[in-house]
Design an enzyme around this catalytic site. Sequence first.
Site, PDB file in Angstrom:
ATOM      1  N   LYS A  73       1.142  -1.494   0.085  1.00 49.79           N
ATOM      2  CA  LYS A  73      -0.233   0.359   0.389  1.00 49.79           C
ATOM      3  C   LYS A  73       0.757   0.469  -0.034  1.00 49.79           C
ATOM      4  O   LYS A  73       0.614   2.318  -0.858  1.00 49.79           O
ATOM      5  CB  LYS A  73      -0.670   0.464   1.212  1.00 49.79           C
ATOM      6  CG  LYS A  73      -1.442   1.127   1.668  1.00 49.79           C
ATOM      7  CD  LYS A  73      -2.123   1.256   2.979  1.00 49.79           C
ATOM      8  CE  LYS A  73      -1.392   2.013   4.250  1.00 49.79           C
ATOM      9  NZ  LYS A  73      -1.324   3.167   4.195  1.00 49.79           N
ATOM     10  N   ASN A  74       2.606   1.185   0.546  1.00 46.89           N
ATOM     11  CA  ASN A  74       2.890   2.515   0.569  1.00 46.89           C
ATOM     12  C   ASN A  74       3.871   2.153  -0.483  1.00 46.89           C
ATOM     13  O   ASN A  74       4.952   3.264  -0.530  1.00 46.89           O
ATOM     14  CB  ASN A  74       3.272   2.279   2.264  1.00 46.89           C
ATOM     15  CG  ASN A  74       2.081   2.300   3.191  1.00 46.89           C
ATOM     16  OD1 ASN A  74       1.355   2.923   2.997  1.00 46.89           O
ATOM     17  ND2 ASN A  74       3.062   2.421   4.054  1.00 46.89           N
ATOM     18  N   ARG A  93      -3.303  11.422   1.667  1.00 42.92           N
ATOM     19  CA  ARG A  93      -2.839  11.998   1.688  1.00 42.92           C
ATOM     20  C   ARG A  93      -1.560  11.513   0.475  1.00 42.92           C
ATOM     21  O   ARG A  93      -0.998  12.967   0.349  1.00 42.92           O
ATOM     22  CB  ARG A  93      -1.503  11.571   2.262  1.00 42.92           C
ATOM     23  CG  ARG A  93      -1.975  11.525   3.984  1.00 42.92           C
ATOM     24  CD  ARG A  93      -0.700  11.081   5.213  1.00 42.92           C
ATOM     25  NE  ARG A  93       0.184  12.127   5.116  1.00 42.92           N
ATOM     26  CZ  ARG A  93       0.063  13.603   5.563  1.00 42.92           C
ATOM     27  NH1 ARG A  93      -0.959  13.804   6.140  1.00 42.92           N
ATOM     28  NH2 ARG A  93       1.439  14.025   5.621  1.00 42.92           N
ATOM     29  N   CYS A 143      -4.503   8.522   8.490  1.00 42.63           N
ATOM     30  CA  CYS A 143      -4.780   8.973   9.573  1.00 42.63           C
ATOM     31  C   CYS A 143      -4.424   9.527  10.175  1.00 42.63           C
ATOM     32  O   CYS A 143      -3.559  10.323  10.544  1.00 42.63           O
ATOM     33  CB  CYS A 143      -3.776   7.168   9.355  1.00 42.63           C
ATOM     34  SG  CYS A 143      -4.710   5.190   8.984  1.00 42.63           S
ATOM     35  N   ASP A 153       3.858   0.970  11.772  1.00 42.05           N
ATOM     36  CA  ASP A 153       2.928   0.469  11.027  1.00 42.05           C
ATOM     37  C   ASP A 153       2.840  -1.307  11.537  1.00 42.05           C
ATOM     38  O   ASP A 153       2.161  -1.696  11.157  1.00 42.05           O
ATOM     39  CB  ASP A 153       2.515   0.630   9.993  1.00 42.05           C
ATOM     40  CG  ASP A 153       2.619   2.100   9.180  1.00 42.05           C
ATOM     41  OD1 ASP A 153       4.236   2.289   8.327  1.00 42.05           O
ATOM     42  OD2 ASP A 153       2.158   2.938   9.581  1.00 42.05           O
ATOM     43  N   VAL A 181       8.213   7.470  16.504  1.00 45.21           N
ATOM     44  CA  VAL A 181       7.782   8.539  14.510  1.00 45.21           C
ATOM     45  C   VAL A 181       6.462   9.079  14.651  1.00 45.21           C
ATOM     46  O   VAL A 181       6.015  10.052  14.336  1.00 45.21           O
ATOM     47  CB  VAL A 181       7.361   7.073  13.974  1.00 45.21           C
ATOM     48  CG1 VAL A 181       6.743   7.815  12.637  1.00 45.21           C
ATOM     49  CG2 VAL A 181       8.514   6.051  13.588  1.00 45.21           C
TER      50      VAL A 181
HETATM   51  C1  EPZ Z   1       4.312   7.314   5.423  1.00 45.04           C
HETATM   52  O1  EPZ Z   1       3.657   8.162   5.667  1.00 45.04           O
HETATM   53  C2  EPZ Z   1       3.204   5.443   5.614  1.00 45.04           C
HETATM   54  N1  EPZ Z   1       2.340   6.299   4.860  1.00 45.04           N
HETATM   55  C3  EPZ Z   1       2.759   5.447   7.231  1.00 45.04           C
HETATM   56  O2  EPZ Z   1       2.377   4.546   6.996  1.00 45.04           O
HETATM   57  C4  EPZ Z   1       3.920   5.626   8.040  1.00 45.04           C
HETATM   58  O3  EPZ Z   1       3.550   5.148   8.596  1.00 45.04           O
HETATM   59  C5  EPZ Z   1       4.750   6.483   7.545  1.00 45.04           C
HETATM   60  O4  EPZ Z   1       5.141   6.685   5.948  1.00 45.04           O
HETATM   61  C6  EPZ Z   1       5.968   6.609   8.409  1.00 45.04           C
HETATM   62  O5  EPZ Z   1       6.792   5.297   7.423  1.00 45.04           O
HETATM   63  C7  EPZ Z   1       1.521   5.818   3.031  1.00 45.04           C
HETATM   64  O6  EPZ Z   1       2.809   5.717   2.176  1.00 45.04           O
HETATM   65  C8  EPZ Z   1       0.648   6.117   2.506  1.00 45.04           C
HETATM   66  P1  EPZ Z   1       7.044  10.501   7.596  1.00 45.04           P
HETATM   67  P2  EPZ Z   1       4.436   9.689   5.451  1.00 45.04           P
HETATM   68  O7  EPZ Z   1       6.732  11.244   6.487  1.00 45.04           O
HETATM   69  O8  EPZ Z   1       5.028   9.447   4.766  1.00 45.04           O
HETATM   70  C9  EPZ Z   1       6.307  14.253  10.685  1.00 45.04           C
HETATM   71  C10 EPZ Z   1       0.436   3.636   7.050  1.00 45.04           C
HETATM   72  O9  EPZ Z   1      -0.634   3.450   8.408  1.00 45.04           O
HETATM   73  N2  EPZ Z   1       6.324  14.953   9.397  1.00 45.04           N
HETATM   74  O10 EPZ Z   1       7.601   9.382   7.339  1.00 45.04           O
HETATM   75  O11 EPZ Z   1       2.912  10.777   5.830  1.00 45.04           O
HETATM   76  C11 EPZ Z   1       5.608  13.103  10.670  1.00 45.04           C
HETATM   77  O12 EPZ Z   1       4.681  13.981  11.838  1.00 45.04           O
HETATM   78  C12 EPZ Z   1       0.986   4.504   6.859  1.00 45.04           C
HETATM   79  O13 EPZ Z   1       0.515   2.599   6.217  1.00 45.04           O
HETATM   80  C13 EPZ Z   1       6.707  16.446   9.340  1.00 45.04           C
HETATM   81  O14 EPZ Z   1       6.984  16.491  10.552  1.00 45.04           O
HETATM   82  O15 EPZ Z   1       5.737   9.799   7.213  1.00 45.04           O
HETATM   83  C14 EPZ Z   1       5.920  12.045  11.172  1.00 45.04           C
HETATM   84  O16 EPZ Z   1       5.410  11.919  12.451  1.00 45.04           O
HETATM   85  C15 EPZ Z   1       0.360   5.846   8.290  1.00 45.04           C
HETATM   86  N3  EPZ Z   1       6.264  17.183   8.714  1.00 45.04           N
HETATM   87  C16 EPZ Z   1       7.414  11.233  10.726  1.00 45.04           C
HETATM   88  O17 EPZ Z   1       8.244  12.984   9.955  1.00 45.04           O
HETATM   89  C17 EPZ Z   1       6.458  16.734   7.507  1.00 45.04           C
HETATM   90  O18 EPZ Z   1       6.199  17.599   6.050  1.00 45.04           O
HETATM   91  C18 EPZ Z   1       6.709  10.447  10.144  1.00 45.04           C
HETATM   92  O19 EPZ Z   1       6.531  11.253   8.797  1.00 45.04           O
HETATM   93  C19 EPZ Z   1       6.756  15.125   7.437  1.00 45.04           C
HETATM   94  C20 EPZ Z   1       6.249  14.288   8.304  1.00 45.04           C
END
Ligand code: EPZ
Length: 456
Positions: free
Chosen positions: A26-27, A100, A124, A314, A336
């Site tokens: 999915k990701n 997103r 989410c 996850d 995370v």
């Molecule tokens: C991806 O989300 C996945 N979603 C998430 O899976 C997964 O949990 C996450 O990566 C971490 O591995 C998809 O791929 C669609 P991040 P993403 O940017 O890209 C902070 C699931 O259940 N951050 O790595 O949105 C953020 O708040 C989902 O399958 C900022 O602060 O995650 C978080 O604390 C849930 N500013 C951390 O980084 C930003 O501009 C990680 O977020 C971007 C992120």
Amino acid sequence: MTDIADVLLVHGGTPLEGEIRVRGAKNLVPKAMVAALLGSEPSRLRNVPDIRDVRVVRGLLQLHGVTVNTGEEPGELVLDPTRVESANVADIDAHAGSSRIPILFCGPLLHRLGHAFIPGLGGCDIGGRPIDFHFDVLRRFGATIEKRADGQYLEAPQRLRGCKIRLPYPSVGSTEQVLLTAVLAEGVTELSNAAVEPEIEDLICVLQKMGAIISMDTDRTIRITGVDKLGGYTHRAIPDRLEAASWASAALATEGNIYVRGAQQRSMMTFLNTFRRVGGAFAIDDEGIRFWHPGGPLNAIALETDVHPGFQTDWQQPLVVALTQASGLSIVHETVYESRLGFTSALGQMGAHIQLYRECLGGSACRFGQRNFLHSAVVSGPTKLQGADLVIPDLRGGFSYLIAALAAQGTSRVHGIDLINRGYENFLAKLEGLGAHIELPGVPAQHAKTAAAAVA
Ligand code: EPZ
């Protein structure tokens, strides 16, 4: 009032046994679909699961003039970007809904059209989930961003230019943003403190097949040399290690035995180590991995989530349900997302003993320590779970509620199951195939699967 097909009755107490298959991640799959926008020729993506996130991206691509057809083999999509065009803002907004992914259309649309629109984003509710990193990197490439009431309007007055970027945190989405923008930008981009999840590596494989030049160093540095033109790709998506781990946790919590066809050891090594530490058993072969509860007590552990190759956030929620059945005190430190332990309150109603803390318990200090986030938990077990009324909060929380209801004595009513369709393909049919006693109230059993698919 939720409609009837959105509530599931789960009669617990039956070990899940049998085989299921996981398809593409999915990701990764939606991001590979977006990457096709960068190409001047059609692309072919295989092992595509039938989940909501894929449908949302398919619709958004079609809004931008990309034709998306099913290919010869099941789970194959053919994406033709030769006639990319602007889309109506209201349509984008209506279509993006709870995803997103629209944020990742920025780079490709700026390259193809010179402009892009980003509606308010979903996803989410597991933390604030800001997108500041995304806009910082796009500005570094030379894009202008104007915030208006209905969303963000981006322009690329000139060709986007490669640049040097260090991410404040190895964010998956921001790393993908850089990859999807740098491949056609002028010059070299050096990204440090990048995310290196298996899905990132697979996206890099997709882009390289299109003609990109990308190197990945061992110190989280990714270098991209921009090219003038990209072709199409033919690619089989890596299997969904998150779905695979969810079924593994279900086998453990229900004292079952599940063969997960398609699961791969390479992308799940950290999960497999933890599964074994808890006392779960597994056997790996070329086609998949069998997960089972070997009988006897499970072990309490200290668990800390982290970016890859750490324990994936996850994987946390489904495994916490199994930890309620482990003997002793387990400690969970979620580093995370700041609010990914809220789902435990419902487990408490079912009889689990889980206490949440603001401190960074059991591991290293994280971004959320000393701030007002309940991001650590102490789980004391084993405790018998009793059926309850559960309302699904998010994707992984939702699947973990199904596991808890299946492991519990008695019947649970699980509300909001349609959310699970965002990331778990045919989950109702899979549960029934594994011997789960489930019902969709008011829907005759033989119609249950179709009714469930209808909410997808
Ligand atoms: C991806 O989300 C996945 N979603 C998430 O899976 C997964 O949990 C996450 O990566 C971490 O591995 C998809 O791929 C669609 P991040 P993403 O940017 O890209 C902070 C699931 O259940 N951050 O790595 O949105 C953020 O708040 C989902 O399958 C900022 O602060 O995650 C978080 O604390 C849930 N500013 C951390 O980084 C930003 O501009 C990680 O977020 C971007 C992120």
